[in-house]
Design an enzyme around this catalytic site. Structure first.
Site, PDB file in Angstrom:
ATOM      1  N   GLN A 254     -10.787   0.063  -3.134  1.00  0.00           N
ATOM      2  CA  GLN A 254     -10.943  -0.397  -1.743  1.00  0.00           C
ATOM      3  C   GLN A 254     -12.413  -0.479  -1.322  1.00  0.00           C
ATOM      4  OE1 GLN A 254     -10.475   2.199   1.842  1.00  0.00           O
ATOM      5  NE2 GLN A 254      -8.502   1.122   2.013  1.00  0.00           N
TER       6      GLN A 254
ATOM      7  N   ASP B 203      -9.456  -2.204  10.649  1.00  0.00           N
ATOM      8  CA  ASP B 203      -8.662  -1.179  11.345  1.00  0.00           C
ATOM      9  C   ASP B 203      -9.528  -0.251  12.177  1.00  0.00           C
ATOM     10  OD1 ASP B 203      -6.269  -0.824   8.646  1.00  0.00           O
ATOM     11  OD2 ASP B 203      -6.141  -1.904  10.563  1.00  0.00           O
TER      12      ASP B 203
ATOM     13  N   ARG C 247       3.394   5.207   3.971  1.00  0.00           N
ATOM     14  CA  ARG C 247       3.658   3.913   4.604  1.00  0.00           C
ATOM     15  C   ARG C 247       4.987   3.381   4.042  1.00  0.00           C
ATOM     16  NH1 ARG C 247      -0.709  -0.897   4.661  1.00  0.00           N
ATOM     17  NH2 ARG C 247      -2.097   0.687   5.459  1.00  0.00           N
TER      18      ARG C 247
ATOM     19  N   ASP D 262      -1.707  -7.113   5.172  1.00  0.00           N
ATOM     20  CA  ASP D 262      -1.929  -6.842   3.742  1.00  0.00           C
ATOM     21  C   ASP D 262      -0.992  -7.670   2.880  1.00  0.00           C
ATOM     22  OD1 ASP D 262      -2.572  -3.262   4.210  1.00  0.00           O
ATOM     23  OD2 ASP D 262      -3.846  -5.025   4.462  1.00  0.00           O
TER      24      ASP D 262
ATOM     25  N   TRP E 130      -8.081  -7.190  11.433  1.00  0.00           N
ATOM     26  CA  TRP E 130      -8.334  -6.983  10.007  1.00  0.00           C
ATOM     27  C   TRP E 130      -9.083  -5.655   9.814  1.00  0.00           C
ATOM     28  CZ3 TRP E 130     -12.689  -5.899   7.215  1.00  0.00           C
ATOM     29  CH2 TRP E 130     -12.474  -5.698   5.861  1.00  0.00           C
TER      30      TRP E 130
ATOM     31  N   LYS F 299     -16.544   3.396   3.493  1.00  0.00           N
ATOM     32  CA  LYS F 299     -15.457   2.554   4.045  1.00  0.00           C
ATOM     33  C   LYS F 299     -16.012   1.593   5.098  1.00  0.00           C
ATOM     34  CE  LYS F 299     -11.254   4.387   4.767  1.00  0.00           C
ATOM     35  NZ  LYS F 299     -10.237   3.793   3.901  1.00  0.00           N
TER      36      LYS F 299
ATOM     37  N   THR G 121      -5.157  -2.451  -2.974  1.00  0.00           N
ATOM     38  CA  THR G 121      -6.178  -2.924  -2.038  1.00  0.00           C
ATOM     39  C   THR G 121      -6.149  -4.448  -1.995  1.00  0.00           C
ATOM     40  OG1 THR G 121      -8.550  -3.217  -1.731  1.00  0.00           O
ATOM     41  CG2 THR G 121      -7.831  -2.617  -3.928  1.00  0.00           C
ATOM     42  N   GLY G 122      -6.449  -4.967  -0.817  1.00  0.00           N
ATOM     43  CA  GLY G 122      -6.480  -6.422  -0.638  1.00  0.00           C
ATOM     44  C   GLY G 122      -7.594  -7.078  -1.438  1.00  0.00           C
TER      45      GLY G 122
ATOM     46  N   ARG H 110       0.845  -1.194   0.000  1.00  0.00           N
ATOM     47  CA  ARG H 110       0.000   0.000   0.000  1.00  0.00           C
ATOM     48  C   ARG H 110       0.879   1.242   0.000  1.00  0.00           C
ATOM     49  NH1 ARG H 110      -1.713  -4.001  -0.573  1.00  0.00           N
ATOM     50  NH2 ARG H 110      -3.423  -5.181   0.371  1.00  0.00           N
TER      51      ARG H 110
HETATM   52  C1  NOJ Z   1      -7.274  -1.081   4.710  1.00  0.00           C
HETATM   53  C2  NOJ Z   1      -6.004  -1.692   5.317  1.00  0.00           C
HETATM   54  O1  NOJ Z   1      -4.940  -1.593   4.409  1.00  0.00           O
HETATM   55  C3  NOJ Z   1      -6.243  -3.145   5.634  1.00  0.00           C
HETATM   56  O2  NOJ Z   1      -5.123  -3.649   6.290  1.00  0.00           O
HETATM   57  C4  NOJ Z   1      -7.469  -3.339   6.510  1.00  0.00           C
HETATM   58  O3  NOJ Z   1      -7.664  -4.723   6.685  1.00  0.00           O
HETATM   59  C5  NOJ Z   1      -8.674  -2.719   5.849  1.00  0.00           C
HETATM   60  N1  NOJ Z   1      -8.411  -1.307   5.591  1.00  0.00           N
HETATM   61  C6  NOJ Z   1      -9.916  -2.837   6.732  1.00  0.00           C
HETATM   62  O4  NOJ Z   1      -9.858  -1.995   7.816  1.00  0.00           O
END
Ligand code: NOJ
Length: 810
Positions: A686, A489, A350, A357, A487, A632, A705-706, A340
């Site tokens: 995201q 945040d 970062r 991640d 997970w 979000k 994004t994951g 990221r």
């Molecule tokens: C984005 C963050 O990069 C990720 O680590 C987290 O799991 C998600 N937000 C959810 O909060």
């Protein structure tokens, strides 16, 4: 509104209207040198780190400027335009352009007043500099003299934040020189003779294939007062004034002229990078060979197309095919490489790899490049602390055995991470399992890998330590504490508050350790893990299931989060999907909770992370309250979670639902509603704003994004049903009834599988018959107890030949 289309043959996304609702970007480069470029040439470049190696400027949250600009000027009329529509921005009636975003290159093509230009930006494979190759053609009937101006705005120093905010210092440490074919920028050059020579940085912007007519190294002189990138005074004047900056803002600007007879073409190459003077000189000399760029772009294409070619699917849905075969896959590699760290949203603060991640990102490429994945798995295992917890942020120059940890002030000061997150180390289990299942490389379990702080151990024992960490951080009711985050945040459940999400992660971790212990014939560990799994199963059943759903957590004051009669946030997506993914929920309960999800959380753009959004009734640790409702984590569609609901539905054999969720949030499926979606229709973002927002359907935070890896796993393992284990491959697709057949070409442990799935009767899952090279597979339980009854959909790896014809009749 549509602004482009997928060219699946060339693996390109082609933007045929440059006025996209937002800058649509592509990634160029390698871990050594990164470059982000938009369809209007906006963006920036960096060496190794977006935070500490920034070469050129980009102003975030602005009009996609500045960028890598080439201005063209007709020296007879004085009219000028840019080879990218912006920054000059000629009226679109007169100016035709397309942008081809490909795997590691971006090509801009434009036509304006009979001049056709092709501008290809790329970073040669494995190189640490970038190339802009310009080719212009005179499409008219009279000769033309075209001035070409290449421009780039250097940062005053490599630390992004310093360059942006500490002007009383950064404006006075740099200057530029002209060196025949290039502008050389120096930073802290006086240190050259001093002890700390390493502080000296030199960047260059050079021209090959044409003569430098004039040059400029001073931004103010290039632009001119009260002019900007769209109308630089020097381009208007048709000549650069030779000013070199000494303090204030540097730039690299070079001018050449190209004479073009009718239908004739001419080309030149601009180069940018961080090199010493002699290195820059030698590099530019190499590009006097005009055949080099085509060869290098071809090399990039074959490098990436070969990698992406390890899985090729042909289903009735082109959106699905384009994403799985090219764009979702390419995005997985980009998140794998850049985590990221740098995008047009993440401005590079970062400075390292987020633990969760990165370990998740690895999952997205395991089926395409297991060797690349293996290196990162070992790197992340070495970022585990000796007591089993994981470093929340792993520095790029991570030094196993010598690293500080969250318990040390120095660590939280340098990383901004004061404490552990409950989920980080537990991501190692699905990632290591997927790697070993994909490759059969069980030897990895016995590989000795150091801990971040001290000591070393086998990978198998590293995993055991990760479980110890969770068992040593239990909260109320003996469930795993949520710690700093789990997970999510925005969920701060603390040392005593507990997370149901982490409980399912831990439950799944026990299951995976049982599989590894069985393989290693380690009955003691198998027994211990089985005992723990059963014990935890009972605790989850007693405390995490309320009425008709799994709750999200329980605070340290024993307040349950996510129960049916809560006024807000009374149903959460992740506990339901992970109850299925972890194997805790059986078929019956799995289907009932996912039906509840579909009823309560699903929308036309995907399933919301929870609902209703927080407004008034948030508990202390619910930081999602900070966000506008349906944004979000506060009840938005957090796109990473779509991968888990897709996988959960597929594991239950419900193909219609799995693909319904897939298409609701698939970028490609939203290609026709770009003005609603806003961000690129070829990569995941995201989150998407949901029902409470006046802009429902608008997506944000592109590329990094994951979602990329999680949706990829949801599709490859879930929908396509490619579910390897240590001894072979289970083929268990979960597809829409309307998919009557589809094919897959997959490389599995170096062997080629040509798979044809027939579904004439429109089933969503199941296997009537599976033949491998003409031989029918006997029904058998999966060796690792994937819990499914006898099914004939298992292919032992031992029977595979170099090339295999596989037919599954559903
Ligand atoms: C984005 C963050 O990069 C990720 O680590 C987290 O799991 C998600 N937000 C959810 O909060």
């Amino acid at each position: 509104m549509q602004y482009g289309y997928f060219d699946s043959k060339k693996r390109e996304y082609v933007i045929d209207r440059p006025d996209t609702p937002a800058p649509w970007a592509n990634y160029l480069g390698s871990p050594e040198y990164g470059a982000i470029i938009s369809n209007n040439a906006g963006g920036y470049s960096f060496v190794k780190s977006g935070a500490a190696g920034r070469l050129i400027r980009y102003r975030f949250n602005e009009q996609d400027r500045p960028g890598r600009y080439i201005y063209l000027r007709d020296d007879e009329s004085g009219d000028y335009w840019s080879a990218s529509w912006q920054p000059v921005g000629k009226p679109l009636e007169q100016y035709k352009s397309i942008c081809r975003h490909g795997t590691g290159y971006t090509q801009l093509e434009a036509d304006y007043k009979d001049i056709h230009s092709e501008l290809c930006y790329y970073v040669p494979h494995g190189a640490d500099y970038e190339v802009w190759r310009l080719k212009i053609t005179n499409k008219g009937s009279k000769a033309r003299k075209i001035s070409v101006f290449g421009f780039v705005e250097f940062t005053c120093e490599s630390f992004y934040e310093q360059d942006q905010v500490n002007l009383q210092y950064t404006q006075f440490i740099t200057r530029t020189y002209f060196k025949e074919k290039f502008i050389l920028q120096t930073i802290n050059e006086n240190c050259l003779n001093a002890v700390n020579e390493s502080r000296v940085e030199t960047r260059f912007f050079g021209l090959a294939g044409a003569k430098v007519e004039s040059y400029c190294g001073d931004r103010a002189k290039f632009l001119g007062n009260y002019h900007d990138y769209g109308n630089p005074v020097s381009v208007e004047n048709g000549k650069l004034d030779g000013t070199l900056n000494y303090n204030m803002n540097p730039c690299g600007a070079l001018h050449t002229t190209l004479e073009l007879a009718p239908s004739k073409s001419a080309e030149c190459v601009f180069l940018l990078g961080q090199k010493r003077e002699t290195q820059a000189k030698d590099l530019i000399a190499r590009y006097e060979d005009s055949t080099l760029p085509d060869r290098e772009v071809d090399e990039l294409k074959s490098y990436w197309h070969k990698k992406l070619g390890n899985l090729k699917v042909t289903t009735p849905d082109d959106n699905f095919n384009n994403m799985i075969n090219t764009w979702n896959a390419y995005q997985c590699f980009i998140t794998f490489i850049w985590s990221r760290a740098a995008s047009l949203i993440y401005c590079g603060q970062r400075n390292g790899y987020g633990y969760r991640d990165t370990v998740q990102d690895i999952q997205g490429i395991i089926h395409l490049d297991p060797d690349m994945a293996l290196e990162k798995i070992k790197f992340m295992i070495s970022a585990q602390v000796n007591h089993g917890g994981a470093l929340p942020l792993v520095k790029y120059n991570h030094n196993p055995g010598h690293e500080d940890k969250p318990e040390d002030d120095s660590y939280s000061k340098s990383t901004g991470h004061p404490s552990y997150r409950a989920d980080d180390a537990l991501w190692l289990f699905p990632t290591v399992w997927k790697y070993i299942a994909e490759t059969g490389n069980t030897a990895l379990l016995d590989e000795i890998i150091p801990y971040a702080d001290k000591g070393k151990d086998t990978l198998f024992n590293h995993l055991k330590k990760a479980i110890d960490f969770s068992l040593n951080h239990l909260g109320i009711h003996g469930l795993p504490a949520g710690l700093h985050a789990d997970w999510n945040d925005c969920l701060r459940l603390g040392a005593k508050g507990v997370s149901v999400f982490v409980a399912f992660q831990l439950y799944y971790a026990f299951e995976i350790m049982i599989r590894f212990a069985k393989f290693k014939k380690d009955s003691a560990t198998e027994k211990e893990m089985t005992k723990q799994k059963d014990r935890f199963g009972k605790i989850i059943e007693e405390h995490c299931w309320k009425d008709d759903r799994f709750v999200r957590g329980i605070t340290e004051n024993d307040v349950t989060v996510g129960k049916k009669d809560d006024p807000e946030a009374n149903i959460w997506l992740n506990p339901q999907s992970w109850a299925v993914i972890s194997g805790f929920a059986d078929d019956v309960r799995g289907k009932s909770i996912l039906d509840l999800v579909h009823k309560e959380l699903n929308t036309k753009y995907g399933a919301r992370i929870m609902s209703p959004a927080y407004r008034k009734h948030a508990f202390d640790g619910a930081l999602a309250l900070l966000f506008n409702p349906s944004t979000k984590e506060n009840g938005g569609i957090f796109l990473q979670t779509q991968g888990w609901i897709i996988l959960a539905e597929a594991l239950l054999g419900r193909g219609n639902r799995a693909v319904e969720y897939y298409l609701e949030s698939s970028p490609a499926a939203q290609n026709g509603i770009a003005d609603t979606r806003l961000v690129e229709p070829y990569v995941y973002s995201q989150f998407t704003e949901s029902v409470d927002s006046p802009f429902e359907g608008r997506s944000h935070v592109h590329w990094l994004t994951g979602t990329a890896s999680t949706v990829m796993v949801g599709c490859v393992e879930g929908i396509l049903g490619l579910r390897p284990d240590i001894d072979g491959l289970r083929l268990s697709p979960a597809i829409p009834a309307e998919w009557k057949s589809f094919t897959m070409e997959k490389v599995f442990r170096g062997k080629k599988l040509n798979i044809k799935v027939n579904n004439p009767d429109g089933h969503e899952s199941g296997c009537k018959k599976l033949t491998v090279n003409g031989e029918a597979m006997e029904p058998q339980p999966s060796p690792q107890g994937e819990g499914s009854p006898l099914e004939g959909n298992y292919i032992p790896a031992s029977i595979l030949k170099a090339e295999n014809e596989i037919i599954l009749d559903m």
